[in-house]
Design an enzyme around this catalytic site. Structure first.
Site, PDB file in Angstrom:
ATOM      1  N   ASN A 120     -30.315 -35.959  -3.186  1.00 35.34           N
ATOM      2  CA  ASN A 120     -29.003 -35.688  -2.621  1.00 35.34           C
ATOM      3  C   ASN A 120     -28.166 -34.730  -3.455  1.00 35.34           C
ATOM      4  OD1 ASN A 120     -29.181 -38.181  -4.275  1.00 35.34           O
ATOM      5  ND2 ASN A 120     -26.954 -38.134  -4.141  1.00 35.34           N
ATOM      6  N   CYS A 144     -20.819 -40.379  -3.839  1.00 34.92           N
ATOM      7  CA  CYS A 144     -20.705 -41.803  -4.166  1.00 34.92           C
ATOM      8  C   CYS A 144     -20.297 -42.026  -5.613  1.00 34.92           C
ATOM      9  CB  CYS A 144     -22.025 -42.507  -3.876  1.00 34.92           C
ATOM     10  SG  CYS A 144     -22.526 -42.392  -2.147  1.00 34.92           S
ATOM     11  N   SER A 197     -29.230 -42.408   7.408  1.00 33.06           N
ATOM     12  CA  SER A 197     -27.797 -42.639   7.589  1.00 33.06           C
ATOM     13  C   SER A 197     -27.254 -41.604   8.567  1.00 33.06           C
ATOM     14  CB  SER A 197     -27.066 -42.515   6.244  1.00 33.06           C
ATOM     15  OG  SER A 197     -25.696 -42.786   6.393  1.00 33.06           O
TER      16      SER A 197
END
Length: 389
Positions: free
Chosen positions: A151, A325, A199
């Site tokens: 990511n 995050c 997701s």
């Protein structure tokens, strides 16, 4: 000001076709899918249709698709669910040092429950090899969990080869493919994975909606008890609009993947080449070719990533200095440290992530604006060569 959004690895806007598909399920078709009357049956049919769409997008069977509350939930369920279901066969799990924290923190929690976890180091590009994985396997290994695409730096992992090694040693294989949907072709049969996490909000679907693929015959403990939803594995009334939206988003992402990947790869490569040419003391992070089509991650020495981000924001450009995050943390990215960057270089990193809504003018603006921002910040930096004293 015309704002440019280049943080699509963090989240994406819900596309208009997906939103249009979702809207009727808030007011018109609002039934509980567990109800036997007509409105409930409408809801059940919509969920079944979305499950078929999702399954087709990744070459799975509808009965292998479980809807969840997001990628982090899917990762938690896959890892904990398999670990406890297979505890009679062993207690060893293998992962890598560059996983999303939804995987790393889950594995760390399992260590407190008596499991043993091996965190494999990666090479300078953020990759592990199937040979590395095989060397780490013991007679106690029950699960291997390695992401399909990173990511932060966009590096792609050799998923099919790792899955083959896992099965040769009777271990199950899970991959966090949250960043991969719509970016690379996903085929759970060709990849040979046992479990796969997705997701919806990473590919123009709604937030708070995810999916876990569980290959038929795979033992996994229930996630939530208290109802028959998701074939008794995850109790709770289904989020009907979001499920409908995820199914539609997956269908669109899979259908458009080849043309979007080609276009975004060209934009990505042009941005990388332009930044490295225009900004001295800069470097690309991640694999130069085996990377996500829309990922650009660069380190720029002698200045802080956060300072660049603020200046970019003032110029109307949204980017990131790492995973969304962990963006509130002052610590450097664990991914960048794992590929061997020293702290001071890791702190000066930027991630631009494109989507199918990105255009060439977005790249032009970054190449026009960022070099000037870097020069201004370096002129103020006491550690930039020539500024000392």
């Amino acid at each position: 000001m015309n704002r440019i959004y280049l943080d699509n690895a963090a989240t994406t806007p819900v596309s208009q076709p997906v939103l249009d598909k979702m809207i009727p399920y808030f007011r018109e078709h609002y039934g509980n899918a567990s109800s036997v009357y007509d409105t409930g049956r409408d809801a059940r049919r919509a969920i079944d249709a979305a499950r078929r769409q999702a399954a087709e997008a990744i070459n799975a069977q509808p009965g292998e698709v479980y809807f969840t509350g997001g990628g982090s939930e899917s990762d938690n369920w896959a890892i904990k669910g398999v670990a406890f279901a297979r505890r009679d066969k062993g207690n060893h799990i293998i992962t890598t040092q560059v996983e999303h924290h939804a995987v790393l923190h889950t594995c760390q929690w399992l260590e407190k429950q008596g499991f043993e976890v091996t965190y494999l180091p990666v090479d300078e590009y953020g990759r592990v090899t199937a040979e590395q994985v095989e060397k780490a396997i013991t007679d106690q290994t029950i699960l291997i969990t390695i992401m399909a695409a990173n990511n932060e730096i966009g590096t792609l992992m050799p998923i099919a080869q790792i899955a083959q090694v896992a099965h040769q040693h009777k271990a199950l294989f899970h991959t966090d493919a949250v960043q991969a949907m719509g970016a690379v072709p996903i085929d759970v049969v060709a990849w040979g994975v046992d479990l796969l996490s997705l997701s919806a909000h990473k590919f123009h679907g709604p937030k708070g909606m995810g999916l876990l693929y569980v290959r038929k015959g795979t033992r996994i403990d229930n996630l939530v008890h208290g109802g028959a939803q998701e074939r008794g594995k995850r109790a709770g009334t289904e989020n009907l609009p979001a499920i409908v939206g995820m199914g539609e988003a997956m269908m669109i992402a899979a259908r458009n993947q080849p043309k979007n990947a080609k276009r975004l790869s060209a934009m990505r490569d042009r941005m990388i080449a332009g930044l490295l040419e225009k900004i001295p003391h800069s470097r690309l992070n991640g694999h130069p070719t085996e990377r996500l089509p829309g990922n650009v991650n660069v380190s720029i020495r002698y200045i802080e990533g956060e300072a660049m981000l603020l200046r970019l924001d003032m110029a109307g450009i949204a980017a990131s200095s790492g995973s969304a995050c962990t963006s509130g943390s002052l610590d450097p990215s664990h991914v960048l440290l794992a590929i061997g960057l020293p702290h001071e270089i890791a702190h000066g990193s930027l991630r631009f992530s494109l989507s199918d809504e990105s255009v060439d003018a977005d790249v032009d603006e970054v190449l026009n604006v960022l070099p000037g921002i870097v020069k201004t910040l370096r002129d103020m930096s006491p550690i930039y060569p020539g500024n000392e004293g």
